[in-house]
Design a protein around this motif. Structure first.
Motif, PDB file in Angstrom:
ATOM      1  N   PHE A  65     -33.415  20.521   3.881  1.00 39.33           N
ATOM      2  CA  PHE A  65     -32.383  21.320   3.206  1.00 39.33           C
ATOM      3  C   PHE A  65     -32.551  21.185   1.696  1.00 39.33           C
ATOM      4  CE2 PHE A  65     -28.289  22.302   1.377  1.00 39.33           C
ATOM      5  CZ  PHE A  65     -27.908  23.422   2.099  1.00 39.33           C
ATOM      6  N   PRO A  66     -32.606  22.322   0.949  1.00 38.61           N
ATOM      7  CA  PRO A  66     -32.778  22.248  -0.515  1.00 38.61           C
ATOM      8  C   PRO A  66     -31.525  21.673  -1.177  1.00 38.61           C
ATOM      9  CG  PRO A  66     -33.292  24.456   0.355  1.00 38.61           C
ATOM     10  CD  PRO A  66     -32.587  23.713   1.445  1.00 38.61           C
ATOM     11  N   ALA A  67     -31.690  20.561  -1.881  1.00 37.50           N
ATOM     12  CA  ALA A  67     -30.532  19.907  -2.502  1.00 37.50           C
ATOM     13  C   ALA A  67     -30.752  19.630  -3.986  1.00 37.50           C
ATOM     14  CB  ALA A  67     -30.211  18.606  -1.769  1.00 37.50           C
ATOM     15  N   ASP A  68     -31.752  20.306  -4.594  1.00 35.84           N
ATOM     16  CA  ASP A  68     -32.027  20.105  -6.025  1.00 35.84           C
ATOM     17  C   ASP A  68     -31.675  21.369  -6.813  1.00 35.84           C
ATOM     18  OD1 ASP A  68     -33.074  17.547  -5.580  1.00 35.84           O
ATOM     19  OD2 ASP A  68     -35.018  18.391  -5.012  1.00 35.84           O
ATOM     20  N   HIS A  69     -31.547  21.191  -8.118  1.00 38.40           N
ATOM     21  CA  HIS A  69     -31.393  22.311  -9.067  1.00 38.40           C
ATOM     22  C   HIS A  69     -30.145  23.148  -8.785  1.00 38.40           C
ATOM     23  CE1 HIS A  69     -35.360  20.974  -9.998  1.00 38.40           C
ATOM     24  NE2 HIS A  69     -35.921  21.522  -8.927  1.00 38.40           N
ATOM     25  N   PHE A  70     -29.010  22.467  -8.594  1.00 41.22           N
ATOM     26  CA  PHE A  70     -27.724  23.170  -8.497  1.00 41.22           C
ATOM     27  C   PHE A  70     -27.212  23.385  -9.930  1.00 41.22           C
ATOM     28  CE2 PHE A  70     -28.074  22.250  -4.142  1.00 41.22           C
ATOM     29  CZ  PHE A  70     -27.057  22.868  -3.426  1.00 41.22           C
ATOM     30  N   TYR A  71     -27.717  24.446 -10.588  1.00 36.60           N
ATOM     31  CA  TYR A  71     -27.315  24.743 -11.966  1.00 36.60           C
ATOM     32  C   TYR A  71     -26.268  25.849 -11.964  1.00 36.60           C
ATOM     33  CZ  TYR A  71     -31.659  22.257 -13.054  1.00 36.60           C
ATOM     34  OH  TYR A  71     -32.644  21.324 -13.143  1.00 36.60           O
ATOM     35  N   ASP A  72     -25.282  25.688 -12.838  1.00 41.36           N
ATOM     36  CA  ASP A  72     -24.251  26.723 -12.986  1.00 41.36           C
ATOM     37  C   ASP A  72     -24.720  27.718 -14.055  1.00 41.36           C
ATOM     38  OD1 ASP A  72     -22.030  28.290 -13.080  1.00 41.36           O
ATOM     39  OD2 ASP A  72     -20.673  26.727 -13.815  1.00 41.36           O
ATOM     40  N   MET A  73     -25.290  28.828 -13.634  1.00 38.97           N
ATOM     41  CA  MET A  73     -25.818  29.823 -14.565  1.00 38.97           C
ATOM     42  C   MET A  73     -24.813  30.921 -14.889  1.00 38.97           C
ATOM     43  SD  MET A  73     -28.659  28.456 -15.071  1.00 38.97           S
ATOM     44  CE  MET A  73     -29.230  29.699 -16.205  1.00 38.97           C
ATOM     45  N   ARG A  74     -23.615  30.823 -14.365  1.00 39.50           N
ATOM     46  CA  ARG A  74     -22.638  31.899 -14.566  1.00 39.50           C
ATOM     47  C   ARG A  74     -22.264  32.115 -16.038  1.00 39.50           C
ATOM     48  NH1 ARG A  74     -18.155  29.960 -10.477  1.00 39.50           N
ATOM     49  NH2 ARG A  74     -18.680  28.058 -11.626  1.00 39.50           N
ATOM     50  N   PRO A  75     -22.068  31.076 -16.861  1.00 38.23           N
ATOM     51  CA  PRO A  75     -21.774  31.335 -18.282  1.00 38.23           C
ATOM     52  C   PRO A  75     -22.901  32.107 -18.977  1.00 38.23           C
ATOM     53  CG  PRO A  75     -21.189  29.080 -17.708  1.00 38.23           C
ATOM     54  CD  PRO A  75     -21.924  29.634 -16.540  1.00 38.23           C
ATOM     55  N   VAL A  76     -24.154  31.739 -18.662  1.00 41.08           N
ATOM     56  CA  VAL A  76     -25.296  32.430 -19.264  1.00 41.08           C
ATOM     57  C   VAL A  76     -25.331  33.884 -18.810  1.00 41.08           C
ATOM     58  CG1 VAL A  76     -27.816  32.526 -19.376  1.00 41.08           C
ATOM     59  CG2 VAL A  76     -26.638  30.316 -19.479  1.00 41.08           C
ATOM     60  N   LEU A 267     -26.755  41.544 -12.475  1.00 39.94           N
ATOM     61  CA  LEU A 267     -25.802  40.480 -12.797  1.00 39.94           C
ATOM     62  C   LEU A 267     -24.655  40.348 -11.799  1.00 39.94           C
ATOM     63  CD1 LEU A 267     -25.588  40.666 -16.703  1.00 39.94           C
ATOM     64  CD2 LEU A 267     -26.882  39.078 -15.261  1.00 39.94           C
ATOM     65  N   PRO A 268     -23.996  41.423 -11.310  1.00 40.60           N
ATOM     66  CA  PRO A 268     -22.902  41.254 -10.342  1.00 40.60           C
ATOM     67  C   PRO A 268     -23.356  40.555  -9.065  1.00 40.60           C
ATOM     68  CG  PRO A 268     -22.844  43.454 -11.296  1.00 40.60           C
ATOM     69  CD  PRO A 268     -24.125  42.840 -11.750  1.00 40.60           C
ATOM     70  N   ASP A 269     -24.528  40.950  -8.554  1.00 36.18           N
ATOM     71  CA  ASP A 269     -25.036  40.324  -7.338  1.00 36.18           C
ATOM     72  C   ASP A 269     -25.453  38.877  -7.595  1.00 36.18           C
ATOM     73  OD1 ASP A 269     -24.650  42.582  -5.799  1.00 36.18           O
ATOM     74  OD2 ASP A 269     -26.627  43.400  -6.263  1.00 36.18           O
ATOM     75  N   LEU A 270     -26.007  38.626  -8.786  1.00 34.46           N
ATOM     76  CA  LEU A 270     -26.381  37.250  -9.134  1.00 34.46           C
ATOM     77  C   LEU A 270     -25.156  36.347  -9.202  1.00 34.46           C
ATOM     78  CD1 LEU A 270     -29.097  37.901 -11.858  1.00 34.46           C
ATOM     79  CD2 LEU A 270     -29.447  36.604  -9.749  1.00 34.46           C
ATOM     80  N   LEU A 271     -24.085  36.855  -9.788  1.00 33.98           N
ATOM     81  CA  LEU A 271     -22.852  36.059  -9.866  1.00 33.98           C
ATOM     82  C   LEU A 271     -22.315  35.747  -8.473  1.00 33.98           C
ATOM     83  CD1 LEU A 271     -21.138  37.869 -12.881  1.00 33.98           C
ATOM     84  CD2 LEU A 271     -21.968  35.496 -12.839  1.00 33.98           C
TER      85      LEU A 271
END
Length: 808
Positions: A65-76, A267-271
């Protein structure tokens, strides 16, 4: 509805939130922890529990199970919605890695979508989440594996970097030539090499020789012993490098701007995809917390109820675990006619912990968290949870403790119903006891009429009586060891508890005359009632233990019975198969024998009574006969010879045994069941074994006498009788209330039976009293050779009132 406003603080749920926050991988999950709320919707709660349970299984069973790189990119992503904005290089690298994580999670959950999915609730959560492989490929064409912009991200960038490399190499050659010349002339030390200052390549020189090298001084060391000179030969080249670096930055911004323009429609789908990643982070944090506290998904019904087995307060469990101490689990039922539980017992006996355990676990499960209890527990859903714990005294609002309690009770009475859970500590306390108890009883009656559920702690006797006399309300007690004078922290439902006020006062050293005076004030009936509550509590624990022993023994007997029935069925099946095979073999041998005999007769006739020829033919027949004898024929012959020796006459041992005849009592050789010969046909006999008739070879039967059958039957009956006595033997005897000689005689018979039947341990319930009966019984036990040892029962199960005897 949750009441009061500081409900989470009352049940320490804020600490649960903190433990969840510590297990989140990113701000994505932490945001969801802060948003977590109490829900009264079964349809909302159940999927949340299933999602967390499935992730617990993933943690335990899966490595991929992928458990790395949980980055919050929503502000960007929100920032680059503006035309002309671009995503910076570091953010682009984090976007690429986090998108790869989202892609990996969705692929993991969808890998068995065509089959029965292993994680259906998490798969449903993935739903229509997009994975954007084309965006990932576009990013890969721009960045390398270290997050740096590739040379070939654009043709212009490739050209700029080639010129930069060429110019840098030219500067390096020039500087090295100048440096070697300066070293040869002694202006620069031998171990010096070119360095970088303000983005320009320079040579470190001693200040006394700085005029020996033509160029620009860019810097000086802190000690003043070194100056950094850019030779005039490379000034133009360094300027060109500065220009190329600026061109490089502008080209990279152009590349990032072009990519951002490409990205903007998505962007909408990415969010939405990062919303999915936030939920996954939140669920994995809940799963990690469940693993920490031993939480499970209980059986949950869309009805108000509590039926918990070995429930544990998670925060208390973690605290005691650090101290290497074990927690006492809670068994509690609130349903049907026992909706309101009135708990009584001594102070510091665990009443408030019980109350908080119920409040915290019910709140947790209705927030979608797994809770620590046994799998056979059942959990319900409540619309409201009202709590009244602690002192809400307020100087600003001019509220006394009792006034604050009354305000809470006013709110409870107004809003409670059949789907409410009330949690009230020290019900009615804080004012004059008689009126406080009366108001508490009136409120309890109102809560009961409203069909509400609840856990209420109290010391008031009138509430204990009310619970005993009114349907819907039940008494409960926090158990206390009256001999060791310490709480057991166990809840027993069905009987009220004692406050043990007299015993605790005596233990703390209050003078005996003060205790006696206090007892006179409240009256003998009150003191006796408290003592009866203690006796009831002790006896209840004793009979609960007995019930558990009987349940375990019954289960063991059921398992043995099932095993014997299965073995018997297997034996009967094998018997039928063996008999069928034997019958088939016998028929085949009989047919072959008849054919051989007829052939022998024919050959003898054709030989014309020639003796030699006849002898050969008979020898051939004998060899055939020996060939078809069964494998066990030697053993059968041996037994037949022994039988003949026993029954032979005195005619030099040559007289044969009396042949079997119809009416004889016989049995199969090696077996014990007798039968009677009904008829004989050749070498076979029809034998009746009880109601079953069977055709058997005479060679496999032996005659038995009536005396022999009688002896064997008597031995069998004796074994069966001892076995039955052992099964029916009770390993406990109660001699309370008997006279000394009467009790001693009963114990003597009891111990003799136990030794005869091979019982390893028995228990004698004699009570405490004056201790005389206990002393007489133990003096007798000390004189019995079959008694290995004896001692008091454990304090939880009777202490000095019961003697446990181990037998040799």
């Amino acid at each position: 509805m949750i009441y009061p406003d500081n409900f989470e603080q009352k049940i320490e749920f804020q600490k649960v939130r903190q433990l969840l926050l510590e297990r989140c991988l990113s701000p994505l999950g932490k945001e969801k922890v802060e948003e977590m709320h109490f829900s009264a919707s079964y349809d909302e709660i159940e999927p949340l529990l299933f999602q967390t349970e499935e992730f617990v299984r993933i943690r335990e069973e899966e490595d991929s199970f992928p458990a790395d790189h949980f980055y919050d990119m929503r502000p960007v992503l929100r920032r680059i919605r503006v035309e002309g904005a671009w995503i910076d290089q570091n953010a682009l690298f984090e976007l690429r890695r986090s998108l790869q994580t989202i892609n990996g999670i969705v692929a993991f959950l969808r890998c068995d979508e065509e089959k029965t999915p292993k994680y259906p609730y998490l798969l449903a959560l993935a739903g229509e989440v997009l994975t954007f492989p084309e965006i990932t490929r576009r990013i890969d064409s721009i960045l390398d594996g270290f997050g740096q912009v590739k040379d070939h991200a654009s043709p212009r960038l490739s050209e700029i970097r080639r010129e930069l490399t060429s110019t840098m190499n030219g500067i390096s050659k020039s500087l090295n030539a100048i440096l070697r010349r300066a070293q040869a002339e002694g202006y620069v030390d031998k171990d010096v090499s070119p360095s970088m200052r303000d983005g320009r390549l320079v040579i470190p020189v001693n200040p006394s020789h700085k005029r020996k090298i033509k160029g620009i001084v860019h810097d000086e060391s802190a000690s003043g012993k070194t100056v950094f000179i850019e030779p005039s030969e490379v000034v133009e080249a360094n300027n060109r490098i500065r220009e190329l670096e600026a061109d490089e930055r502008r080209e990279i911004i152009k590349i990032l701007t072009d990519f951002t323009n490409y990205l903007r429609p998505f962007l909408p789908d990415l969010l939405e995809s990062y919303e999915f990643l936030a939920k996954i982070d939140f669920i994995q944090a809940k799963a990690a917390f469940a693993t920490l506290i031993g939480g499970i998904k209980p059986s949950i019904d869309n009805t108000p109820q509590i039926d918990w087995v070995e429930a544990v307060h998670p925060l208390l469990y973690l605290s005691l675990k650090k101290q290497n101490r074990k927690i006492v689990p809670l068994d509690i039922i609130l349903e049907g006619d026992n909706r309101l539980l009135v708990i009584s017992g001594p102070n510091a006996g665990g009443k408030s912990v019980c109350l908080k355990t119920v409040g915290l676990l019910q709140y947790m499960v209705q927030c979608g968290l797994l809770i620590p209890l046994k799998e056979n527990s059942r959990v319900g859903v409540f619309n409201d949870i009202f709590i009244d714990i602690g002192d809400e005294q307020s100087i600003e609002n001019d509220l006394s403790t009792y006034s604050s309690h009354l305000l809470n009770m006013k709110f409870f009475e107004k809003h409670c119903n059949g789907k409410s859970l009330l949690l009230i500590d020290e019900f009615g306390s804080g004012t004059e006891p008689r009126i406080g108890a009366a108001i508490a009883e009136a409120l309890l009656d109102r809560f009961n009429r409203r069909q509400s559920f609840g856990v209420i702690t109290t010391h008031y006797q009138n509430l204990k009586h009310f619970a005993n006399e009114n349907k819907g309300v039940v008494n409960g007690a926090m158990l206390y060891d009256r001999h060791e004078m310490q709480p057991l922290f166990r809840l027993a439902i069905g009987n009220p508890g004692s406050s043990f006020a007299v015993e605790i006062a005596r233990k703390t050293g209050i003078p005996e005359d003060v205790i006696a005076h206090a007892s006179e004030i409240v009256g003998k009936d009150y003191i006796d009632m408290d003592k009866y509550l203690q006796d009831i509590s002790r006896d209840k624990r004793y009979w609960e233990r007995k019930r558990d022993e009987i349940r375990r023994e019954r289960k063991r007997l059921e398992e043995i019975t099932s095993k014997y029935e299965a073995d018997l069925e297997t034996i009967n099946k094998q018997k039928k198969e063996i008999l069928a095979q034997a019958r088939e073999q016998a028929e085949r041998l009989l047919a072959e024998s008849n054919a051989r005999i007829e052939n022998t007769i024919r050959e003898i006739r054709e030989a014309g009574a020639d003796k030699e020829k006849t002898k050969q033919i008979r020898q051939s027949l004998r060899e055939f006969k020996e060939k078809i004898e069964p494998v066990d024929m030697p053993e059968i012959k041996k037994r037949k010879k022994q039988k003949q020796k026993q029954t032979a006459g005195n005619d030099n041992g040559l007289k044969a045994a009396q042949p079997l005849a119809a009416g004889d009592t016989v049995r199969l050789i090696g077996q014990s069941s007798p039968g009677e010969i009904m008829e004989i046909s050749g070498k076979k006999a029809v034998v009746a074994f009880g109601m079953i008739k069977s055709t058997v070879d005479l060679s496999k039967l032996e005659r038995v006498s009536a005396n022999q059958i009688k002896k064997e039957k008597k031995a069998s009956n004796t074994r069966d009788l001892l076995h039955e006595r052992k099964l029916n033997f009770k390993q406990d005897i109660d001699v309370r209330g008997m006279r000394g000689d009467e009790a001693l005689q009963a114990v003597m018979y009891f111990v003799d039976d136990a030794i005869q039947l091979g019982v390893s341990r028995v228990r004698i319930l004699h009570g405490t009293g004056t201790g005389a009966l206990r002393q007489v019984i133990r003096e007798y036990l000390g004189s019995v050779h079959g008694v290995a040892r004896f001692q008091d029962e454990h304090v939880q199960f009777g202490g000095t009132g019961i003697t446990v005897v181990d037998l040799e």
